[in-house]
Design a protein around this motif. Structure first.
Motif, PDB file in Angstrom:
ATOM      1  N   PRO A 193     -50.453  38.019 -12.305  1.00 56.78           N
ATOM      2  CA  PRO A 193     -50.340  37.277 -13.560  1.00 56.78           C
ATOM      3  C   PRO A 193     -49.005  36.545 -13.665  1.00 56.78           C
ATOM      4  O   PRO A 193     -48.034  36.906 -12.978  1.00 56.78           O
ATOM      5  N   PRO A 194     -48.925  35.529 -14.523  1.00 54.16           N
ATOM      6  CA  PRO A 194     -47.647  34.835 -14.715  1.00 54.16           C
ATOM      7  C   PRO A 194     -46.646  35.747 -15.406  1.00 54.16           C
ATOM      8  O   PRO A 194     -47.022  36.660 -16.136  1.00 54.16           O
ATOM      9  N   ARG A 195     -45.380  35.516 -15.169  1.00 59.88           N
ATOM     10  CA  ARG A 195     -44.327  36.322 -15.786  1.00 59.88           C
ATOM     11  C   ARG A 195     -43.733  35.573 -16.966  1.00 59.88           C
ATOM     12  O   ARG A 195     -43.553  34.351 -16.905  1.00 59.88           O
ATOM     13  N   PRO A 196     -43.402  36.268 -18.027  1.00 61.38           N
ATOM     14  CA  PRO A 196     -42.648  35.624 -19.101  1.00 61.38           C
ATOM     15  C   PRO A 196     -41.286  35.169 -18.588  1.00 61.38           C
ATOM     16  O   PRO A 196     -40.771  35.686 -17.587  1.00 61.38           O
ATOM     17  N   LEU A 197     -40.709  34.210 -19.280  1.00 62.48           N
ATOM     18  CA  LEU A 197     -39.372  33.756 -18.921  1.00 62.48           C
ATOM     19  C   LEU A 197     -38.337  34.832 -19.202  1.00 62.48           C
ATOM     20  O   LEU A 197     -38.532  35.691 -20.082  1.00 62.48           O
ATOM     21  N   SER A 198     -37.237  34.794 -18.486  1.00 58.60           N
ATOM     22  CA  SER A 198     -36.088  35.656 -18.757  1.00 58.60           C
ATOM     23  C   SER A 198     -34.914  34.781 -19.176  1.00 58.60           C
ATOM     24  O   SER A 198     -34.715  33.694 -18.612  1.00 58.60           O
ATOM     25  N   PHE A 199     -34.133  35.265 -20.138  1.00 58.02           N
ATOM     26  CA  PHE A 199     -33.008  34.490 -20.655  1.00 58.02           C
ATOM     27  C   PHE A 199     -31.715  35.271 -20.434  1.00 58.02           C
ATOM     28  O   PHE A 199     -31.551  36.381 -20.959  1.00 58.02           O
ATOM     29  N   ILE A 220     -33.437  55.573 -27.773  1.00 58.87           N
ATOM     30  CA  ILE A 220     -34.388  55.389 -26.686  1.00 58.87           C
ATOM     31  C   ILE A 220     -34.159  54.037 -26.015  1.00 58.87           C
ATOM     32  O   ILE A 220     -33.746  53.059 -26.643  1.00 58.87           O
ATOM     33  N   GLY A 221     -34.432  53.986 -24.708  1.00 57.44           N
ATOM     34  CA  GLY A 221     -34.357  52.740 -23.980  1.00 57.44           C
ATOM     35  C   GLY A 221     -33.017  52.506 -23.330  1.00 57.44           C
ATOM     36  O   GLY A 221     -32.148  53.374 -23.292  1.00 57.44           O
ATOM     37  N   HIS A 222     -32.861  51.295 -22.789  1.00 56.47           N
ATOM     38  CA  HIS A 222     -31.614  50.904 -22.131  1.00 56.47           C
ATOM     39  C   HIS A 222     -31.478  49.398 -22.261  1.00 56.47           C
ATOM     40  O   HIS A 222     -32.411  48.697 -22.693  1.00 56.47           O
ATOM     41  N   LEU A 223     -30.323  48.892 -21.900  1.00 60.66           N
ATOM     42  CA  LEU A 223     -30.026  47.465 -22.038  1.00 60.66           C
ATOM     43  C   LEU A 223     -29.978  46.735 -20.703  1.00 60.66           C
ATOM     44  O   LEU A 223     -29.745  45.520 -20.669  1.00 60.66           O
ATOM     45  N   ASP A 224     -30.214  47.439 -19.610  1.00 54.31           N
ATOM     46  CA  ASP A 224     -30.176  46.816 -18.285  1.00 54.31           C
ATOM     47  C   ASP A 224     -31.187  45.677 -18.224  1.00 54.31           C
ATOM     48  O   ASP A 224     -32.363  45.839 -18.575  1.00 54.31           O
ATOM     49  N   GLY A 225     -30.728  44.516 -17.776  1.00 57.16           N
ATOM     50  CA  GLY A 225     -31.633  43.387 -17.626  1.00 57.16           C
ATOM     51  C   GLY A 225     -32.121  42.801 -18.933  1.00 57.16           C
ATOM     52  O   GLY A 225     -33.177  42.147 -18.962  1.00 57.16           O
ATOM     53  N   PHE A 226     -31.378  43.010 -20.018  1.00 55.76           N
ATOM     54  CA  PHE A 226     -31.782  42.458 -21.316  1.00 55.76           C
ATOM     55  C   PHE A 226     -32.010  40.954 -21.177  1.00 55.76           C
ATOM     56  O   PHE A 226     -31.125  40.218 -20.731  1.00 55.76           O
ATOM     57  N   ASP A 227     -33.217  40.476 -21.562  1.00 60.15           N
ATOM     58  CA  ASP A 227     -33.532  39.064 -21.341  1.00 60.15           C
ATOM     59  C   ASP A 227     -34.359  38.454 -22.469  1.00 60.15           C
ATOM     60  O   ASP A 227     -35.057  37.459 -22.275  1.00 60.15           O
ATOM     61  N   PHE A 228     -34.288  39.034 -23.672  1.00 65.82           N
ATOM     62  CA  PHE A 228     -35.000  38.469 -24.806  1.00 65.82           C
ATOM     63  C   PHE A 228     -34.456  37.083 -25.157  1.00 65.82           C
ATOM     64  O   PHE A 228     -33.259  36.801 -25.002  1.00 65.82           O
ATOM     65  N   THR A 231     -32.677  32.683 -29.611  1.00 64.04           N
ATOM     66  CA  THR A 231     -32.568  31.435 -30.352  1.00 64.04           C
ATOM     67  C   THR A 231     -33.953  30.817 -30.473  1.00 64.04           C
ATOM     68  O   THR A 231     -34.848  31.099 -29.652  1.00 64.04           O
ATOM     69  N   PRO A 232     -34.170  29.943 -31.463  1.00 61.16           N
ATOM     70  CA  PRO A 232     -35.466  29.259 -31.556  1.00 61.16           C
ATOM     71  C   PRO A 232     -35.785  28.440 -30.312  1.00 61.16           C
ATOM     72  O   PRO A 232     -36.949  28.365 -29.896  1.00 61.16           O
ATOM     73  N   GLU A 233     -34.769  27.847 -29.725  1.00 61.24           N
ATOM     74  CA  GLU A 233     -35.002  27.029 -28.538  1.00 61.24           C
ATOM     75  C   GLU A 233     -35.577  27.855 -27.392  1.00 61.24           C
ATOM     76  O   GLU A 233     -36.538  27.441 -26.726  1.00 61.24           O
ATOM     77  N   ASP A 234     -35.001  29.030 -27.171  1.00 63.60           N
ATOM     78  CA  ASP A 234     -35.508  29.880 -26.094  1.00 63.60           C
ATOM     79  C   ASP A 234     -36.869  30.477 -26.450  1.00 63.60           C
ATOM     80  O   ASP A 234     -37.732  30.634 -25.583  1.00 63.60           O
ATOM     81  N   ALA A 235     -37.059  30.807 -27.722  1.00 64.89           N
ATOM     82  CA  ALA A 235     -38.365  31.317 -28.146  1.00 64.89           C
ATOM     83  C   ALA A 235     -39.443  30.255 -27.950  1.00 64.89           C
ATOM     84  O   ALA A 235     -40.574  30.562 -27.537  1.00 64.89           O
ATOM     85  N   LEU A 236     -39.118  29.008 -28.222  1.00 71.86           N
ATOM     86  CA  LEU A 236     -40.073  27.923 -27.994  1.00 71.86           C
ATOM     87  C   LEU A 236     -40.358  27.745 -26.497  1.00 71.86           C
ATOM     88  O   LEU A 236     -41.496  27.442 -26.105  1.00 71.86           O
ATOM     89  N   ALA A 237     -39.349  27.930 -25.667  1.00 76.31           N
ATOM     90  CA  ALA A 237     -39.573  27.860 -24.225  1.00 76.31           C
ATOM     91  C   ALA A 237     -40.514  28.975 -23.778  1.00 76.31           C
ATOM     92  O   ALA A 237     -41.398  28.764 -22.931  1.00 76.31           O
ATOM     93  N   GLN A 238     -40.346  30.178 -24.352  1.00 75.32           N
ATOM     94  CA  GLN A 238     -41.260  31.282 -24.035  1.00 75.32           C
ATOM     95  C   GLN A 238     -42.666  30.963 -24.518  1.00 75.32           C
ATOM     96  O   GLN A 238     -43.659  31.280 -23.839  1.00 75.32           O
ATOM     97  N   PHE A 263     -46.875  42.955 -18.694  1.00 76.23           N
ATOM     98  CA  PHE A 263     -47.115  41.799 -19.557  1.00 76.23           C
ATOM     99  C   PHE A 263     -48.477  41.138 -19.333  1.00 76.23           C
ATOM    100  O   PHE A 263     -49.078  40.638 -20.278  1.00 76.23           O
ATOM    101  N   LEU A 264     -48.952  41.110 -18.093  1.00 77.06           N
ATOM    102  CA  LEU A 264     -50.231  40.489 -17.763  1.00 77.06           C
ATOM    103  C   LEU A 264     -50.306  39.081 -18.367  1.00 77.06           C
ATOM    104  O   LEU A 264     -49.409  38.286 -18.158  1.00 77.06           O
ATOM    105  N   TRP A 265     -51.364  38.789 -19.137  1.00 74.72           N
ATOM    106  CA  TRP A 265     -51.493  37.443 -19.717  1.00 74.72           C
ATOM    107  C   TRP A 265     -51.152  37.433 -21.207  1.00 74.72           C
ATOM    108  O   TRP A 265     -51.549  36.530 -21.924  1.00 74.72           O
ATOM    109  N   HIS A 266     -50.417  38.442 -21.647  1.00 73.45           N
ATOM    110  CA  HIS A 266     -50.055  38.519 -23.065  1.00 73.45           C
ATOM    111  C   HIS A 266     -48.887  37.588 -23.375  1.00 73.45           C
ATOM    112  O   HIS A 266     -48.082  37.232 -22.500  1.00 73.45           O
ATOM    113  N   ALA A 267     -48.787  37.222 -24.645  1.00 75.59           N
ATOM    114  CA  ALA A 267     -47.806  36.211 -25.049  1.00 75.59           C
ATOM    115  C   ALA A 267     -46.383  36.749 -25.081  1.00 75.59           C
ATOM    116  O   ALA A 267     -45.429  36.015 -24.837  1.00 75.59           O
ATOM    117  N   VAL A 268     -46.214  38.015 -25.442  1.00 75.98           N
ATOM    118  CA  VAL A 268     -44.893  38.627 -25.625  1.00 75.98           C
ATOM    119  C   VAL A 268     -44.066  37.778 -26.616  1.00 75.98           C
ATOM    120  O   VAL A 268     -42.864  37.600 -26.452  1.00 75.98           O
TER     121      VAL A 268
END
Length: 507
Positions: A193-199, A220-228, A231-238, A263-268
């Protein structure tokens, strides 16, 4: 004249109602990172980082647009730790004539807003959050005369209101309102499947990551590889990445699960919709446009739009209609503690290890993992729905009580007794085997119901039905499973219940 405008972490929209028709020269926007909001449940580290970074970026964007913005950071020495305390300090600084705020997304925050007028001796204007399709009054009117509330019929009201996927005569595209029957295919073997973008984190985000690691590193969780996107610009790119590469197959495979593919084909995109970086109606119109352009099949476009203007709007309406005590409901009287592996992912059940492990890594799991893996297991073992609901609120980056509580307590755990969903979403291992490759990687045998190697979901499923027959026996959608149970001889029934009891004891 001074107007004070508090803007919260889930209100990061340029079109926010509290900013409309306001003279910027008279207004002070107040944004706050407060410890109360980060810790009222122990939110996933990635969720806190996403919101703090998105808030800091939003403050800069507002300043660039000509607003005066006061931004209270978590590590500011004078930070009082709560919304109302920070508003009180701002009132002392500015003596505003009026406070304008967009309505809260949760009951507890709404109560804060409603206390401000008396507490601060200042006029408070609470404006509707018109980033949603349905107003509270519209949902109330739709629900008022109904004995049972069903999303499907509310969804049709939303389709008519928005005009999404309606033909020139106002009828649904393709002649049907719902194409869910076409959206239940397991993924093909060897799928890519396609991968979501990383920022990559910028300077603002890196500063936030350091703060979150220092203050919330035990969450819970960790911050390694944080890529959310923050910004609106990056969210629009996603959004564009999803529309172009994933949406065409989203419908067919939206219920599929694959080892190592979170992630498969989900929008995230739900974290960005729910905090305000993306506009949900605009997103749906983009999906509709791709369908009309012949780039996306109807089952994919309709299935996605139903998630946004159907389920998302429906659960919000139900949350506000039912009141703050909704989260206390426990129709099945379930009281078991949620197992500790929900915070570690360390279990021999491969499906749960996958869904929880991906949740820990990404603060994300797609809806079938949430409903039919983690939610289904919690339902079958009789976990306390308040604990289950709290876990979901903690671990997912898109989780806010208005959207999370009805989905978890109502749909997943049947805690409201069928108000939201027509039946409990309970299943044996057969469903997981059909919709995933998980069972082929598991130490348990999905085809066995009893014995040391038997898939725990199998006996737990029958035990769930048997012990809850007094509550669920009259449910028409459970008629077939109960008939199948009744066809079993007493020895088989007893063996299944003993198998379940042994497993539950080991939890």
């Amino acid at each position: 004249m001074t107007i004070l405008i508090p803007v919260l972490g889930d209100q990061l929209s340029d079109s926010l109602s509290s900013l409309r028709d306001v003279d910027r020269s008279q207004a002070v926007i107040l944004m706050m990172e407060v410890i109360d909001e980060a810790t009222y449940v122990r939110h996933h580290q990635r969720k806190i980082a996403l919101l703090f970074s998105a808030m800091r970026h939003h403050a800069e964007r507002l300043r660039t647009a000509g607003w005066t913005v006061e931004y209270i950071r978590l590590d500011d020495p004078q930070n009082e730790g709560g919304f109302s305390a920070e508003v009180a300090r701002a009132v002392e600084r500015h003596s505003p004539d009026r406070i304008i705020v967009t309505e809260a997304g949760e009951w507890r925050v709404r109560a804060m807003f409603e206390s401000w007028e008396d507490r601060f001796d200042c006029a408070v204007e609470i404006r509707a959050d018109d980033r949603f399709v349905a107003t509270h009054a519209e949902f109330e009117e739709w629900a008022a005369d109904k004995k049972q509330l069903r999303m499907e019929f509310f969804y049709r009201v939303m389709r008519r209101k928005t005009g999404l996927l309606l033909d020139a005569e106002g009828k649904p595209e393709g002649g049907q309102w719902n194409y869910d029957a076409e959206n239940r295919k397991p993924a093909k073997k060897g799928v890519r499947p396609p991968r979501p973008l990383s920022f990559a984190p910028d300077a603002i985000t890196r500063e936030v990551l350091a703060l979150v690691a220092a203050r919330f590193g035990d969450h819970i969780g960790h911050l390694d590889g944080f890529d959310f996107a923050v910004t609106p610009e990056d969210a629009l790119a996603q959004r564009e990445q999803f529309l172009t590469h994933a949406l065409p197959s989203f419908g067919d495979y939206q219920d599929a699960m694959v080892t190592g593919e979170p992630f498969l084909w989900h929008a995230v995109l739900s974290p960005y919709l729910n905090c305000g970086l993306l506009d949900p109606i605009d997103l749906c119109r983009q999906v509709e446009a791709r369908y009309h352009a012949g780039q996306v099949p109807l089952n994919a476009a309709e299935g996605f739009i139903r998630q946004v203007i159907g389920w998302r709007e429906y659960v919000r309406g139900l949350y506000w209609r039912e009141g703050p005590a909704y989260t206390e409901r426990n129709f099945l009287n379930a009281v078991r503690d949620l197992p500790a592996f929900y915070w570690t992912g360390q279990t021999d059940m491969h499906c749960l290890a996958q869904a929880i492990g991906e949740t820990i890594d990404h603060a994300y799991a797609h809806h079938i993992q949430r409903l039919m893996i983690t939610g289904n297991f919690a339902l079958l073992i009789g976990a306390d729905p308040a604990q289950v609901q709290r876990w979901y609120l903690e671990v997912y980056a898109d989780a806010y009580e208005w959207v999370e509580a009805p989905n978890v307590l109502g749909m997943s755990q049947f805690g409201d007794g069928g108000l939201l969903a027509s039946k409990p979403y309970a299943s044996s291992g057969a469903y997981i085997q059909r919709m995933s490759d998980y069972c082929g990687h598991c130490r348990y045998d999905v085809k066995q119901r009893v014995g040391e190697d038997a898939c725990p979901f199998n006996a737990l499923y029958w035990d769930f039905l048997a012990r809850n027959r007094g509550k669920l026996g009259d449910n028409q959608r459970l008629g077939m499973p109960y008939r199948n149970w009744d066809r079993m001889d007493a020895e088989t029934q007893d063996a299944l219940r003993q198998q379940a009891a042994g497993f539950l004891d080991r939890l």
